[in-house]
Write a protein that holds these residues in place. Structure first.
Motif, mmCIF file in Angstrom:
data_model
loop_
_atom_site.group_PDB
_atom_site.id
_atom_site.type_symbol
_atom_site.label_atom_id
_atom_site.label_comp_id
_atom_site.label_asym_id
_atom_site.label_seq_id
_atom_site.Cartn_x
_atom_site.Cartn_y
_atom_site.Cartn_z
ATOM 1 N N ASP A 183 -9.974 27.285 -3.415
ATOM 2 C CA ASP A 183 -10.745 26.232 -3.223
ATOM 3 C C ASP A 183 -10.045 25.608 -1.841
ATOM 4 O O ASP A 183 -10.308 24.392 -1.418
ATOM 5 N N THR B 132 -6.288 34.777 -3.488
ATOM 6 C CA THR B 132 -5.939 33.949 -2.093
ATOM 7 C C THR B 132 -4.800 33.997 -2.361
ATOM 8 O O THR B 132 -4.347 32.928 -3.860
ATOM 9 N N ASN C 112 -14.262 32.529 1.139
ATOM 10 C CA ASN C 112 -13.452 32.118 1.725
ATOM 11 C C ASN C 112 -12.052 33.102 2.514
ATOM 12 O O ASN C 112 -11.856 33.914 1.698
ATOM 13 N N ASN C 113 -11.616 32.414 3.552
ATOM 14 C CA ASN C 113 -10.038 33.038 4.194
ATOM 15 C C ASN C 113 -9.350 32.739 3.100
ATOM 16 O O ASN C 113 -8.949 32.127 1.919
ATOM 17 N N LYS D 20 -8.506 38.300 6.156
ATOM 18 C CA LYS D 20 -9.661 38.915 5.628
ATOM 19 C C LYS D 20 -9.522 40.168 5.574
ATOM 20 O O LYS D 20 -9.334 40.200 6.477
ATOM 21 N N LYS E 2 -19.711 35.381 4.177
ATOM 22 C CA LYS E 2 -20.152 33.453 3.049
ATOM 23 C C LYS E 2 -20.311 34.242 2.204
ATOM 24 O O LYS E 2 -20.255 35.628 1.938
ATOM 25 N N PRO F 45 -14.549 30.441 10.581
ATOM 26 C CA PRO F 45 -15.564 30.535 9.797
ATOM 27 C C PRO F 45 -15.504 32.502 9.992
ATOM 28 O O PRO F 45 -16.095 33.030 11.048
ATOM 29 N N THR G 142 -17.060 33.729 -3.907
ATOM 30 C CA THR G 142 -15.407 33.387 -2.892
ATOM 31 C C THR G 142 -14.400 34.484 -3.609
ATOM 32 O O THR G 142 -14.411 35.163 -4.387
ATOM 33 N N LYS H 199 -11.161 26.244 4.388
ATOM 34 C CA LYS H 199 -11.140 27.333 5.609
ATOM 35 C C LYS H 199 -10.695 27.445 6.776
ATOM 36 O O LYS H 199 -10.019 26.381 7.424
#
Length: 453
Positions: free
Chosen positions: A42, A59, A302-303, A284, A52, A49, A55, A45
């Protein structure tokens, strides 16, 4: 591939063919589902960007551990045992940080093949401390002369039951560096992650492309080492890394940082000096061509974000779990067959264990990658044809005597005795179906004759 409801024991034989043996029933549908709700991220980002889709699951959440956790309030007896870590004492402080969101009543522990981790005994595992809703931590001091150890995380539920994160690839080597302080940032490996299937022996040793581990000299002044898994890259592809800092090439896809393949297939890592980086760093993983370094794509989701602080004599090890890449790209055709149907002229009226190599050789010639067989446990209960049902085993360990190859059992010593059964062997092999009772009687009578008790 085995259908839901079958439990399979994996083993490999012959070239690039994987051999599967069904040993009992249980549901595979649950552990093979994609539990993306447990892998969601959650974090917002980064300004740029990138990517896509699914998820990211590993992270690095923003966690600021206490500068000196050992100074926290503890019982008096425990406080007396706390030591100050110094290189002169030959100790390294290892701080474990696990990204995992627990529910009320749950707690986390670390277990492993080290005395301070309980030597695999859950009751003696190292307890972790809750930091926030996204993170738990623990620390210990290890002798720097010690050997590498393997560890796993344990989730203890309110009812006292334990759940272990999957895999045996989490290791720490206290003697690997001169750091006095080692921060290990881990992601929980849920057993149901689909990608875990590609880290079983059939895929690692037979079905997937085998890469050679990189032999690169040890780098000096390393502050951060990234580990991540990507099992399904093509032979000409490598994993790469880019991020929001100049040391991670500011998202410049013309200069991807290529990771190095590890000793185990599908494992990738890179050691970097981020001492001058500006934290937090968004980053990433991606895919690039190995030979040219040409960037192909970013991972989905997401990153990832790394919150850390560089300090003297400190190193950070980031175990990021899986790169979020397509996990359905592998394809393999196979066949399912009971052993009694693998009939050859060398058999005695029935397919035998000795006939399996011929089947595997044929499967390889026609391009099949999987062979699945029915259970081969002993079902002898009534000594009638009713015992031919392969799912009525009388033992979980004993193999069925009907699959014995009498020629191999007899050897040179009892060859003449076996020759007397040549006519019966020919007659049984000539039948269109297996005469279960006749084959069993002939084999058991011969075995009892040559193995006199």
């Amino acid at each position: 591939m085995p259908s839901a409801g079958m439990r399979v024991l994996f083993c490999s034989y012959g070239g690039n063919v994987c051999f599967l043996h069904i040993i009992s029933y249980f549901s595979l549908s649950k552990p093979l589902t994609l539990a993306t709700e447990k892998r969601s991220n959650d974090l917002p980002k980064a300004k740029k960007p990138v990517g896509k889709g699914r998820t990211a699951r590993a992270t690095n959440k923003p966690v600021a551990l206490p500068a000196n956790p050992t100074t926290a309030k503890t019982p008096a007896k425990a406080a007396k045992t706390v030591k100050t870590t110094t290189k002169a004492e030959g100790l390294v402080r290892i701080r474990f940080q696990l990204r995992y969101k627990t529910s009320f009543g749950q707690s986390l522990f670390i277990t492993g093949n080290h005395p301070q981790l309980g030597m695999g005994n859950p009751d003696q595992a190292l307890p972790m401390k809750y930091f926030n809703e996204e993170s738990w931590y623990a620390e210990l001091e290890i002798d720097t002369t010690g050997t590498a150890f393997t560890y796993n995380y344990l989730l203890k539920s309110a009812d006292g039951s334990f759940t272990t994160d999957w895999g045996r690839d989490k290791t720490v080597d206290p003697s690997a560096s001169d750091a006095k302080d080692l921060l290990v940032m881990d992601a929980w490996n849920y057993a149901g992650y689909f990608e875990n299937a590609f880290y079983t022996e059939p895929f690692e040793q037979v079905l997937l492309h085998q890469r050679k581990a990189a032999k690169t000299p040890a780098k000096k002044a390393v502050t951060h080492t990234f580990h991540v898994k990507a099992p399904l890259l093509q032979p000409h592809e490598s994993l790469c890394l880019l991020g929001s800092d100049a040391l991670l090439h500011d998202w410049d896809t013309t200069q991807p940082i290529l990771l190095e393949p590890g000793a185990s297939n599908g494992h990738w890592s890179i050691a970097l000096n981020l001492s001058k980086a500006q934290f937090p760093i968004a980053y990433k993983y991606g895919v690039a061509e190995t030979a040219t370094g040409k960037f192909i794509r970013f991972e989905n989701g997401n990153n990832r974000v790394l919150y850390d602080a560089v300090a003297k004599d400190k190193q950070t090890l980031i175990n990021d779990g899986f790169a979020v890449l397509p996990n359905t790209s592998w394809r393999g055709a196979g066949m399912a067959i009971p052993v009694f149907s693998i009939r050859t002229e060398k058999g005695f009226g029935v397919g035998e264990f000795a006939d399996i190599p011929a089947l595997v050789d044929w499967a390889k010639q026609v391009g099949l990658k999987l062979v699945q067989i029915l259970p081969v446990n002993d079902t002898t209960a009534t000594h009638t044809w009713m015992d031919s049902y392969p799912y009525a085993a009388i033992s979980a360990f004993a193999l069925h005597p009907i699959y014995l190859n009498l020629e191999q059992v007899a050897g040179k010593q009892h060859k003449k005795a076996l020759d007397k059964l040549a006519v019966q062997k020919t007659a049984l092999n000539f039948l269109d179906t297996v005469d279960y009772e006749a084959v069993m009687k002939a084999k058991l009578d011969f075995v009892k004759k040559i193995f006199v008790s």
